[in-house]
Write a protein that holds these residues in place. Structure first.
Motif, PDB file in Angstrom:
ATOM      1  N   GLU A  50      -1.418  14.777   7.189  1.00 54.09           N
ATOM      2  CA  GLU A  50      -0.650  16.013   6.994  1.00 54.09           C
ATOM      3  C   GLU A  50       0.798  15.917   7.477  1.00 54.09           C
ATOM      4  N   ALA A  51       1.020  15.413   8.687  1.00 59.44           N
ATOM      5  CA  ALA A  51       2.395  15.328   9.213  1.00 59.44           C
ATOM      6  C   ALA A  51       3.232  14.365   8.377  1.00 59.44           C
ATOM      7  N   PHE A  52       2.647  13.235   7.989  1.00 58.70           N
ATOM      8  CA  PHE A  52       3.374  12.265   7.167  1.00 58.70           C
ATOM      9  C   PHE A  52       3.683  12.861   5.795  1.00 58.70           C
ATOM     10  N   LEU A  92       0.854  -1.179   0.000  1.00 54.39           N
ATOM     11  CA  LEU A  92       0.000   0.000   0.000  1.00 54.39           C
ATOM     12  C   LEU A  92       0.890   1.229   0.000  1.00 54.39           C
ATOM     13  N   TYR A  93       0.429   2.299  -0.635  1.00 55.36           N
ATOM     14  CA  TYR A  93       1.259   3.498  -0.710  1.00 55.36           C
ATOM     15  C   TYR A  93       0.442   4.761  -0.562  1.00 55.36           C
ATOM     16  N   LEU A  94       1.155   5.816  -0.240  1.00 59.05           N
ATOM     17  CA  LEU A  94       0.686   7.179  -0.325  1.00 59.05           C
ATOM     18  C   LEU A  94       1.596   7.843  -1.356  1.00 59.05           C
ATOM     19  N   SER A  95       1.020   8.519  -2.339  1.00 59.29           N
ATOM     20  CA  SER A  95       1.835   9.241  -3.319  1.00 59.29           C
ATOM     21  C   SER A  95       1.537  10.721  -3.203  1.00 59.29           C
ATOM     22  N   THR A  96       2.584  11.514  -3.439  1.00 57.43           N
ATOM     23  CA  THR A  96       2.460  12.958  -3.361  1.00 57.43           C
ATOM     24  C   THR A  96       3.543  13.595  -4.220  1.00 57.43           C
ATOM     25  N   PRO A  97       3.304  14.780  -4.739  1.00 61.69           N
ATOM     26  CA  PRO A  97       4.373  15.473  -5.452  1.00 61.69           C
ATOM     27  C   PRO A  97       5.466  15.906  -4.476  1.00 61.69           C
ATOM     28  N   VAL A  98       6.706  15.717  -4.882  1.00 58.92           N
ATOM     29  CA  VAL A  98       7.857  16.188  -4.103  1.00 58.92           C
ATOM     30  C   VAL A  98       8.775  16.956  -5.038  1.00 58.92           C
ATOM     31  N   SER A  99       9.581  17.806  -4.461  1.00 56.26           N
ATOM     32  CA  SER A  99      10.557  18.569  -5.238  1.00 56.26           C
ATOM     33  C   SER A  99      11.913  17.924  -5.107  1.00 56.26           C
ATOM     34  N   GLY A 100      12.719  18.051  -6.162  1.00 63.96           N
ATOM     35  CA  GLY A 100      14.097  17.610  -6.078  1.00 63.96           C
ATOM     36  C   GLY A 100      14.834  18.468  -5.064  1.00 63.96           C
ATOM     37  N   GLU A 131       6.148  12.937  -8.879  1.00 58.92           N
ATOM     38  CA  GLU A 131       5.324  12.109  -8.008  1.00 58.92           C
ATOM     39  C   GLU A 131       6.196  11.051  -7.349  1.00 58.92           C
ATOM     40  N   ALA A 132       6.093  10.947  -6.031  1.00 48.87           N
ATOM     41  CA  ALA A 132       6.845   9.935  -5.282  1.00 48.87           C
ATOM     42  C   ALA A 132       5.856   9.058  -4.528  1.00 48.87           C
ATOM     43  N   TYR A 133       6.225   7.798  -4.365  1.00 50.99           N
ATOM     44  CA  TYR A 133       5.364   6.795  -3.749  1.00 50.99           C
ATOM     45  C   TYR A 133       6.040   6.270  -2.491  1.00 50.99           C
ATOM     46  N   PHE A 134       5.278   6.269  -1.377  1.00 52.63           N
ATOM     47  CA  PHE A 134       5.813   5.878  -0.083  1.00 52.63           C
ATOM     48  C   PHE A 134       4.983   4.743   0.507  1.00 52.63           C
ATOM     49  N   ALA A 175       6.556  15.316   6.021  1.00 53.84           N
ATOM     50  CA  ALA A 175       7.823  14.596   6.176  1.00 53.84           C
ATOM     51  C   ALA A 175       8.267  13.990   4.842  1.00 53.84           C
ATOM     52  N   CYS A 176       7.331  13.443   4.091  1.00 63.29           N
ATOM     53  CA  CYS A 176       7.670  12.880   2.770  1.00 63.29           C
ATOM     54  C   CYS A 176       8.187  13.968   1.838  1.00 63.29           C
ATOM     55  N   ARG A 177       7.522  15.095   1.824  1.00 65.69           N
ATOM     56  CA  ARG A 177       7.920  16.199   0.943  1.00 65.69           C
ATOM     57  C   ARG A 177       9.270  16.779   1.331  1.00 65.69           C
ATOM     58  N   ASN A 178       9.662  16.571   2.588  1.00 63.60           N
ATOM     59  CA  ASN A 178      10.962  17.039   3.068  1.00 63.60           C
ATOM     60  C   ASN A 178      12.019  15.938   3.038  1.00 63.60           C
ATOM     61  N   HIS A 179      11.720  14.866   2.323  1.00 60.78           N
ATOM     62  CA  HIS A 179      12.660  13.745   2.113  1.00 60.78           C
ATOM     63  C   HIS A 179      13.044  13.041   3.411  1.00 60.78           C
TER      64      HIS A 179
END
Length: 80
Positions: A63-65, A26-34, A42-45, A68-72
């Motif tokens: 939101e907190a997760f 199972l995953y959560l995907s969200t846009p992240v920046s390099g 799009e990154a998948y966690f 954290a994902c967007r901040n690598h």
């Protein structure tokens, strides 16, 4: 059908929940920046079944997760 199959999309929160067709994870995907912020992708966690159900029922709970994902901070959970 591709590898990542979205089950729920939360446009206002900018994330999706789904299942990896190759591994069943199972995953959560969200846009992240390099790291240089020049490109967004799009990154998948990988997430637990419990987190999947929690985030699906209450997108605000992610939101907190998401932050954290967007901040690598969850690179160990990244799906290839």
């Amino acid at each position: 059908m591709g590898r990542f199959v979205d089950i729920a999309v939360f446009r206002a929160h900018r994330f999706s929940l789904g299942r990896d067709a190759e591994t069943g994870a199972l995953y959560l995907s969200t846009p992240v920046s390099g790291f240089n912020r020049a490109a967004e992708y799009e990154a998948y966690f990988r997430i637990s079944a419990e987190a999947f159900e929690q985030f699906r029922a209450d997108p605000d709970a992610a939101e907190a997760f998401l932050e954290a994902c967007r901040n690598h901070e969850h690179e160990d959970r990244r799906l290839a």
